[in-house]
Structure formats: structure tokens, C-alpha cells
Design an enzyme around this catalytic site. Structure first.
Site, PDB file in Angstrom:
ATOM      1  N   LYS A  55      -3.750 -36.385 -37.396  1.00  0.00           N
ATOM      2  CA  LYS A  55      -2.370 -36.676 -37.000  1.00  0.00           C
ATOM      3  C   LYS A  55      -2.273 -36.934 -35.494  1.00  0.00           C
ATOM      4  O   LYS A  55      -1.944 -36.040 -34.713  1.00  0.00           O
ATOM      5  CB  LYS A  55      -1.428 -35.529 -37.387  1.00  0.00           C
ATOM      6  N   SER A 108      -0.416 -38.827 -32.188  1.00  0.00           N
ATOM      7  CA  SER A 108       0.818 -39.511 -31.802  1.00  0.00           C
ATOM      8  C   SER A 108       0.475 -40.983 -31.582  1.00  0.00           C
ATOM      9  O   SER A 108      -0.698 -41.362 -31.453  1.00  0.00           O
ATOM     10  CB  SER A 108       1.387 -38.911 -30.518  1.00  0.00           C
ATOM     11  N   SER A 132      14.862 -27.890 -28.000  1.00  0.00           N
ATOM     12  CA  SER A 132      13.540 -27.920 -27.375  1.00  0.00           C
ATOM     13  C   SER A 132      12.605 -28.719 -28.270  1.00  0.00           C
ATOM     14  O   SER A 132      12.512 -28.468 -29.472  1.00  0.00           O
ATOM     15  CB  SER A 132      12.978 -26.515 -27.172  1.00  0.00           C
ATOM     16  N   ASP A 148       3.616 -29.775 -33.952  1.00  0.00           N
ATOM     17  CA  ASP A 148       2.856 -28.746 -34.663  1.00  0.00           C
ATOM     18  C   ASP A 148       3.601 -28.303 -35.924  1.00  0.00           C
ATOM     19  O   ASP A 148       2.991 -28.056 -36.966  1.00  0.00           O
ATOM     20  CB  ASP A 148       2.615 -27.540 -33.753  1.00  0.00           C
TER      21      ASP A 148
END
Length: 320
Positions: free
Chosen positions: A183, A185, A248, A254
Site C-alpha cells: 500500500k 501513497s 487530525s 495506517d
């Protein structure tokens, strides 16, 4: 146990706010929040919030390492800390209330020795004897070879355990094969292939590069506000992001990994597992610090994503 997480470079995440942040002048901050941090530990917190059995493995050293163990214990996460000589790192996030901007300061981890690295692999081998998935997430600390995650993939492949990997940079480039799901970005994927990825076709092609090289069976690319792209050898699908207020953003990626792995461990089809990951990430955006989303909120968001009626899924089951 069904899932084990490994965090080679854990941290104590400190989050606070200040009225204004500017250079030179002292910045007076509110009372801090302390969370156990590092990719795998954050993943474990979401897995536990969703009611699945999980054990967190991580090296820990010094007084900060002892505090990290206390924080993981307080979060209710079973753990297997691996003692090391160096001090566990700390990370600081300060949100300026006048602008809403967040400033993040990330320190390097302690230097691990070759025996430290060997103990981490040996502990994973013991813990993975009775698990179905291992999630390795985050950067590698100084002293650990960039080939570490490939060594982990080889070990788990021999054991028949699936590896989910979330890393970047040299550690990602050193992976040759044996991973079930990677995974990155979109920025990390662009760094890997060495050129910008401005649109869907270029992103799909880049993800296929990892699959064709035998690195991973599945590539899930997080696109931020643009959503999530899931690519296999035979398919690709873009999932839209959910628009919610953000308290946030730290740890949301995660949380997404945690939700996806829970879905896979429960036998969900890949599309439904991705939806659970999106729901978990979206719920985490509303929590302070790196806290996981509330299970009830994750369930609500998951139902809004409406997995297809023929997916075989019943109503989302909250942990008892």
C-alpha cells in the site's frame, strides 16, 4: 491470533496545539497527548478497535521505550517488545489554532545492530506460527539493511503466511517479491517508478509495474482526497474518498491498512475489504492525535459505502 503487526521504527507520538506558530519566539502549547506510534502499532490499534485478535511486535529501548510499552499496554494491545540498546524515538505534531495548519517533527530512530535485527526476525517467526497475516508498516531505523522487508517476505513465504507491506523509499525498492498486498501513497509510488503520476492511467500502469515484477499480488494506492486505487493483475478500481471534517490526519493511512487487513482476515472480497479500510481511515480523521476511529463510526461509514448485495456480506459486526 489472526494478525501480527511489525513496527521496526516505532515512536511516541506527541500531539498538541498552539494559538500561533512562528520562528524564533517561544511557542506556548496546550497539554500534550501521548500515543503509541509507528506504522504497525497504529495499524494494530485499528485492528483491535474492530474486534480482531492482534499482537504488536516492535523494538523498544531506553526510558522512552518503557513509556511506549506502557502506552501500548494502556491501549489494550497485546505486544511482544524486543529490547534494544538505543532510545525509542519521539515525534511531535503541533496544530496552530489560528490557521488550522499542522506542523510535524519526526526524529530518527535508534541505530539497531545486526543482532537486534536478527532478534526481530526471530520474534516474528515465533509469533507468526499461528497467524494468517503479518502487517509490516513504516520506515526502517538506522542500521537495518534496506533488504530487511525482503528477508521478512522470504521468511513468511516459507511459513505460508501472507505479508501486507506499507513502506517507501529504499526499503520499498529493495523488495523483489513474496508480498500479498503493498500500500504505497501516490507520491511513494511515483518515487518508486521515477516519474510523476498525474492521472489514473499512469497510476494503474505504475501499480502494474510492481505486480509484473512479482513484488505483490495486490497494490492499493492511497490518493488522499482523490480516493483509493486498488489494482490486481486482472482488474483496477477507483474508490472515492468520503468527505468529512478533519481533526487530525496523522495515522489515517495506517487505519486504512488496518481496516483492509481485517476485511481480508474475515474473508471479505477485496472490494469490501477496501471499503472497510476507507471507513476506518475516514473515522480516524475525526480523532485527536493518532487515535483509531470509534467502532460504531467505522460501522456507519462502512454501511454508507454500500458493498454490493452479492458480496456475501451481512451487516457489519461490531466487536462484543
Amino acid at each position: 491470533m489472526s494478525i501480527v503487526t511489525l513496527t521496526m521504527n516505532p515512536a511516541i507520538d506527541i500531539a498538541t496545539t498552539a494559538d500561533h506558530v512562528q520562528p524564533t519566539d517561544k511557542t506556548r502549547c496546550a497539554a500534550p497527548r501521548f500515543d503509541p506510534g509507528g506504522g504497525g502499532i497504529n495499524v494494530a490499534r485499528t485492528i483491535a478497535a474492530l474486534g480482531e485478535a492482534v499482537t504488536a511486535l516492535f523494538p523498544a529501548g531506553g526510558p522512552s521505550g518503557s513509556l511506549l510499552e506502557d502506552l501500548v499496554r494502556d491501549a489494550g494491545i497485546p505486544m511482544r517488545p524486543i529490547p534494544v540498546a538505543g532510545h525509542t524515538r519521539e515525534s511531535l505534531a503541533v496544530t496552530a489554532t489560528d490557521t488550522g495548519e499542522q506542523y510535524r517533527f519526526v526524529l530518527p530512530g535508534p541505530r539497531l545492530t545486526a543482532p537486534d535485527t536478527h532478534r526481530c526476525l526471530a520474534e516474528i517467526e515465533r509469533a507468526a506460527q499461528d497467524c494468517r497475516y503479518v502487517v509490516a508498516s513504516g520506515s526502517l531505523p538506522p542500521g537495518v539493511p534496506v533488504s530487511f522487508y525482503q528477508s521478512l517476505a522470504d521468511l513468511l513465504g516459507d511459513m505460508g503466511v501472507r505479508l501486507v507491506l506499507d513502506t517507501s523509499g529504499p526499503a520499498l525498492r529493495a523488495v523483489r517479491g513474496g508480498v500479498h498486498l503493498i500500500k504505497p501513497s501516490v507520491r511513494e509510488l511515483a518515487e518508486y517508478v521515477g516519474h510523476p503520476l498525474p492521472d489514473r492511467s499512469s497510476r494503474v500502469a505504475a501499480a502494474h509495474t510492481l505486480i509484473e515484477r512479482g513484488m505483490s499480488e495486490i497494490v492499493v494506492v492511497s490518493l488522499g482526497a482523490e480516493g483509493t486505487l486498488a489494482v490486481t493483475r486482472d482488474s483496477d478500481r477507483l474508490f472515492a474518498a468520503m468527505e468529512v471534517p478533519v481533526r487530525s490526519g496523522i495515522g489515517a493511512g495506517d487505519a486504512q491498512v488496518g481496516g483492509i487487513v481485517v476485511g481480508l482476515a474475515r474473508g471479505y472480497p477485496l472490494d469490501a475489504a477496501i471499503c472497510l479500510g476507507i471507513a476506518a481511515a475516514t473515522a480516524a480523521l475525526a480523532t485527536p492525535g493518532t487515535g483509531p476511529g470509534r467502532p460504531q463510526r467505522i460501522a456507519e461509514l462502512f454501511q454508507q459505502l454500500s458493498p454490493s448485495p452479492d458480496s456475501g456480506l451481512g451487516p457489519f459486526a461490531l466487536p462484543r
